[in-house]
Design an enzyme around this catalytic site. Sequence first.
Site, PDB file in Angstrom:
ATOM      1  N   ASP A   1      52.783  40.118  40.309  1.00 37.87           N
ATOM      2  CA  ASP A   1      53.853  40.833  39.615  1.00 37.87           C
ATOM      3  C   ASP A   1      54.607  41.755  40.569  1.00 37.87           C
ATOM      4  O   ASP A   1      55.831  41.871  40.508  1.00 37.87           O
ATOM      5  CB  ASP A   1      53.291  41.650  38.445  1.00 37.87           C
ATOM      6  CG  ASP A   1      52.981  40.772  37.237  1.00 37.87           C
ATOM      7  OD1 ASP A   1      53.577  39.682  37.143  1.00 37.87           O
ATOM      8  OD2 ASP A   1      52.154  41.161  36.410  1.00 37.87           O
TER       9      ASP A   1
ATOM     10  N   GLU B   1      57.102  50.782  41.198  1.00 38.04           N
ATOM     11  CA  GLU B   1      56.802  49.915  40.057  1.00 38.04           C
ATOM     12  C   GLU B   1      55.995  50.676  39.014  1.00 38.04           C
ATOM     13  O   GLU B   1      54.845  51.052  39.254  1.00 38.04           O
ATOM     14  CB  GLU B   1      56.000  48.691  40.532  1.00 38.04           C
ATOM     15  CG  GLU B   1      55.496  47.814  39.406  1.00 38.04           C
ATOM     16  CD  GLU B   1      54.526  46.742  39.873  1.00 38.04           C
ATOM     17  OE1 GLU B   1      53.929  46.080  39.007  1.00 38.04           O
ATOM     18  OE2 GLU B   1      54.366  46.554  41.093  1.00 38.04           O
TER      19      GLU B   1
ATOM     20  N   ASP C   1      50.135  42.569  44.169  1.00 34.49           N
ATOM     21  CA  ASP C   1      49.743  41.414  43.371  1.00 34.49           C
ATOM     22  C   ASP C   1      50.967  40.554  43.102  1.00 34.49           C
ATOM     23  O   ASP C   1      52.062  40.820  43.628  1.00 34.49           O
ATOM     24  CB  ASP C   1      49.069  41.843  42.063  1.00 34.49           C
ATOM     25  CG  ASP C   1      49.970  42.697  41.178  1.00 34.49           C
ATOM     26  OD1 ASP C   1      51.178  42.836  41.503  1.00 34.49           O
ATOM     27  OD2 ASP C   1      49.500  43.220  40.152  1.00 34.49           O
TER      28      ASP C   1
ATOM     29  N   ASP D   1      52.946  47.007  43.471  1.00 38.64           N
ATOM     30  CA  ASP D   1      51.541  46.611  43.582  1.00 38.64           C
ATOM     31  C   ASP D   1      51.396  45.411  44.520  1.00 38.64           C
ATOM     32  O   ASP D   1      52.321  44.605  44.663  1.00 38.64           O
ATOM     33  CB  ASP D   1      50.974  46.230  42.216  1.00 38.64           C
ATOM     34  CG  ASP D   1      50.891  47.427  41.274  1.00 38.64           C
ATOM     35  OD1 ASP D   1      50.948  48.564  41.771  1.00 38.64           O
ATOM     36  OD2 ASP D   1      50.765  47.224  40.049  1.00 38.64           O
TER      37      ASP D   1
END
Length: 529
Positions: free
Chosen positions: A254, A177, A252, A250
Amino acid sequence: DDIEVDVAVMYNNSYSEKVYSFVNSIKTIDGGTHESGFRAGLTRAITNYVNNNASAKEKNIKVSGEDTKEGLVAIVSVKVPEPQFQGQTKGKLGSSYVRPAVQKLTYEKLAQYFEENPADAKNVVQKILLSARAREAAKRARELTRKKDGFSIGTLPGKLADCQSKIREESEIYLVEGDSAGGSAKQGRDRRFQAILPLKGKILNVEKSRLEKILKSEEIKNMITALGCGISEEFNDEKLRYDKIIIMTDADVDGSHIQTLLLTFFFRFLNSLVINGNLYIAQPPLYRYKKGKNEIYLKDDKNLNEFLIKNGIDNFIEEFPTLNKDEIIEFLKKIANYKLLLKELQKRYSLIEIVQYLIENQNILGNDTQTLFNHIKTYLKSKNYNILNSNVTDEIHLYIQTENGLEEISINEELLNSNLFVETKRVYSDILNSTAKELKDKNLLELLEKIEKSAKKGAYIQRYKGLGEMNPEQLWDTTMNPLHRRLLKVSVEDAERADDTFNLFMGDEVEPRRAYIEENAKNVRVLDV
């Protein structure tokens, strides 16, 4: 003669097909001559209507049986005196005389319906012509993205940092990412066998897109070219360039969304790689614990809690006179698990104190609701909470004045039978039945908090928000080094359920997704507001 044929047909706005066929009320999961007759009759009725009614430009579009599948929902049921089946499971009809009967009926009835209902016919034909255009466009796009025999530097995506090895079995590629994390991964990797392909932003949601649009996406074209095995009917497993395909995002919201978009792409267009066990998800750590020269990376909250217990217990050994150190650690892990479960319950119920009271006094749950209410009332009085209003029937409904204002809670079957409440009860009972019986009169959660605080003293605990926060050496040590890393292998246990899940969360239909969110809103663990 002696054959009964029933056909129900509907078209919708989706891109998938659902056709169910039956012989003498028995489902034929592998189709057969009745199903092939239906498809032939359907295709003939549509192509004839196009030839007779479409514009000159549209008549030049060649419609195939494949094009009629998009958005098709159909049931084909036949009654046959002595059906012949193929295979041991008898899931496919083999009687040849059934095909022309079904084909003739389907063609005649559909042709008649189209003539009598031109508006409906136009809608169906336009959808199928759009599918035919998409198929032709996708064919041209595939020719542009198809892997050539023998890679040259010019045919690989520009952002791909390829590995030195050309042996598939020892090679792996990371789909990373963002350019920032991609840069760290390129510097930290072992270039002998690890390739890195950074992905810019969120890739296209393939569940909502046609193939020609999918193959215009730069990020998807880069993935297809780098993997080298093609997609859909062009897929060739022997041309796959890497044994492991590792999604690295990540930790998180997103990152989870990007994971989901990539999983949707692989499930829909490279499903064989999932089935063959080539697809993995990297597990970067969420925490870094540093105290003096000691440094350790921890995957999640559970790992952090267990680590803090092991490192903070030495100052509290005297609290456990009958247990050795290993027994103390195992006992405290149970309390930490109990604490995490209470945190989850707190997201669902405003007054966690009442819920905790019920869990820790399970003997009162067998009483009738009035007696249970009396116990709760006594407990709330001891906490100086004022009950403003109450309603006791088959359930208990309370309005309570607290320091934070007015709170509302219901003690009912939904709470008492919920999986989370039952699991928390089980964990607490396990704590009480453990060997540390001398601790029953102590506040175990407070004791755990003191132990964790002791471990945190003088330490620096960093919570990572993204891969870009790690330098190349840290990324290698924690997430890419085969000796230390953790990978999740992606597999499909139930293909039909997985198909429904992707349709629900990634498809065009908004209402089912909204209903699911409303029903499960309280179960959310990570919320990005």
